[in-house]
Write a protein that holds these residues in place. Structure first.
Motif, mmCIF file in Angstrom:
data_model
loop_
_atom_site.group_PDB
_atom_site.id
_atom_site.type_symbol
_atom_site.label_atom_id
_atom_site.label_comp_id
_atom_site.label_asym_id
_atom_site.label_seq_id
_atom_site.Cartn_x
_atom_site.Cartn_y
_atom_site.Cartn_z
ATOM 1 N N MET A 23 0.815 -1.205 0.000
ATOM 2 C CA MET A 23 0.000 0.000 0.000
ATOM 3 C C MET A 23 0.853 1.262 0.000
ATOM 4 O O MET A 23 0.449 2.307 -0.492
ATOM 5 C CB MET A 23 -0.914 -0.001 1.224
ATOM 6 N N CYS A 24 2.076 1.195 0.578
ATOM 7 C CA CYS A 24 2.865 2.418 0.683
ATOM 8 C C CYS A 24 4.123 2.382 -0.165
ATOM 9 O O CYS A 24 4.957 3.262 -0.040
ATOM 10 C CB CYS A 24 3.210 2.716 2.143
ATOM 11 N N TYR A 72 -2.132 8.650 5.475
ATOM 12 C CA TYR A 72 -3.396 8.219 4.897
ATOM 13 C C TYR A 72 -4.568 8.770 5.700
ATOM 14 O O TYR A 72 -4.482 8.924 6.927
ATOM 15 C CB TYR A 72 -3.494 6.683 4.880
ATOM 16 N N MET A 117 -8.031 8.069 7.301
ATOM 17 C CA MET A 117 -8.699 6.870 7.818
ATOM 18 C C MET A 117 -10.161 7.130 8.179
ATOM 19 O O MET A 117 -10.814 6.273 8.774
ATOM 20 C CB MET A 117 -7.965 6.386 9.069
ATOM 21 N N VAL A 168 -12.592 4.419 6.944
ATOM 22 C CA VAL A 168 -11.979 3.096 6.863
ATOM 23 C C VAL A 168 -12.990 1.969 7.071
ATOM 24 O O VAL A 168 -12.751 0.831 6.648
ATOM 25 C CB VAL A 168 -10.820 2.992 7.876
ATOM 26 N N THR A 189 -15.699 1.612 5.545
ATOM 27 C CA THR A 189 -16.350 1.279 4.279
ATOM 28 C C THR A 189 -15.409 1.307 3.084
ATOM 29 O O THR A 189 -15.796 0.863 1.997
ATOM 30 C CB THR A 189 -17.508 2.259 4.005
ATOM 31 N N GLN A 190 -14.198 1.829 3.259
ATOM 32 C CA GLN A 190 -13.284 1.881 2.118
ATOM 33 C C GLN A 190 -11.845 1.846 2.601
ATOM 34 O O GLN A 190 -11.563 2.068 3.779
ATOM 35 C CB GLN A 190 -13.526 3.134 1.278
ATOM 36 N N MET A 191 -10.947 1.578 1.688
ATOM 37 C CA MET A 191 -9.525 1.544 2.015
ATOM 38 C C MET A 191 -9.048 2.935 2.408
ATOM 39 O O MET A 191 -9.615 3.944 1.977
ATOM 40 C CB MET A 191 -8.725 1.045 0.812
ATOM 41 N N PRO A 192 -7.993 3.011 3.235
ATOM 42 C CA PRO A 192 -7.426 4.327 3.559
ATOM 43 C C PRO A 192 -7.022 5.082 2.291
ATOM 44 O O PRO A 192 -6.578 4.488 1.311
ATOM 45 C CB PRO A 192 -6.205 3.975 4.412
ATOM 46 N N THR A 193 -7.203 6.395 2.330
ATOM 47 C CA THR A 193 -6.900 7.241 1.182
ATOM 48 C C THR A 193 -5.525 7.880 1.354
ATOM 49 O O THR A 193 -5.265 8.550 2.361
ATOM 50 C CB THR A 193 -7.954 8.352 1.031
#
Length: 222
Positions: A1-2, A32, A34, A37, A39-43
């Motif tokens: 992810m990073c 990110y 959160m 979080v 309902t969705q992945m971290p932005t």
């Protein structure tokens, strides 16, 4: 992810006020959002390079973040966080490191308000104040534990700070400080004001009020 590099690894994360601060060993600090979080992945919001980035901690109001690099000669770095639309920009404002002959590196750091608490290999506990305007570090206190300080915990209501040393065990410290605390309210309605900035007269210490309008600052007793 990073990181797109499959050999890169995450060493530590800190989550505060809806944000995740990721210390990626080989690729620095990644931040990110959160808040959604569940309902969705971290932005992803932004990042800055680093070398053996071990841990990171933001100031209470999130306008600065401090990272530590665990490597020979590794130290602490302070970054100002500038808010953009859907992203953040990280700008280095100060850094402190020591020659490897004096200390291998910093190990852990945590922040309370604008006060930074560091545990260092060979140098023990070092405490700095982060200038809320410039982001520069001012040394507040030091204590050289006999071998190497590993962890630090400054969040006791009494203000006592706990430190662990790798060879000699547990230490508890108190500082010559005074507590400045109160509540900020709306003059006409007496309703608490959230997010108000409270600063000492010299500008060296600052914090923001909570949802109930309260604040607390630890200031040096002269």
């Amino acid at each position: 992810m990073c990181s797109s590099d499959p050999t890169s690894k995450v060493h530590d994360i800190t989550v505060a006020d809806g944000r995740m601060y990721v210390s990626a060993w080989d690729s620095g600090l990644w931040i990110y959002d959160m808040t959604s979080v569940a309902t969705q992945m971290p932005t992803f919001l932004g990042s800055t390079p680093g070398d053996n980035t071990h841990s990171a901690w933001p100031t209470d109001n999130g306008d600065y973040v401090v990272t530590g690099e665990e490597r020979s000669g590794g130290g602490i770095l302070v970054f100002r966080i500038t808010e953009n639309v859907g992203s953040v920009t990280l700008t280095l404002t100060d850094q402190i490191a020591f020659p490897s002959t004096e200390a291998f590196s910093v190990h852990n750091q945590v922040v309370e308000g604008y006060r930074l608490f560091n545990s260092w290999y060979e140098l023990g506990l070092r405490v700095y104040d982060i200038d809320p305007v410039t982001g520069l570090l001012n040394l507040y206190a030091t204590y050289d534990t006999p071998v190497s300080a590993w962890g630090v915990y400054p969040y006791q209501p009494s203000g006592v700070v706990y430190v662990s040393d790798m060879a000699t065990g547990f230490y508890a410290f108190s500082f010559s400080t005074s507590i400045l605390e109160g509540t900020v309210t709306e003059a006409s309605t007496d309703a608490p004001i959230e997010g108000a900035t409270v600063r000492t007269l010299d500008g060296s210490k600052a914090t923001t009020t909570g949802a109930d309008g309260t604040y607390r600052l630890y200031v040096r007793s002269e």
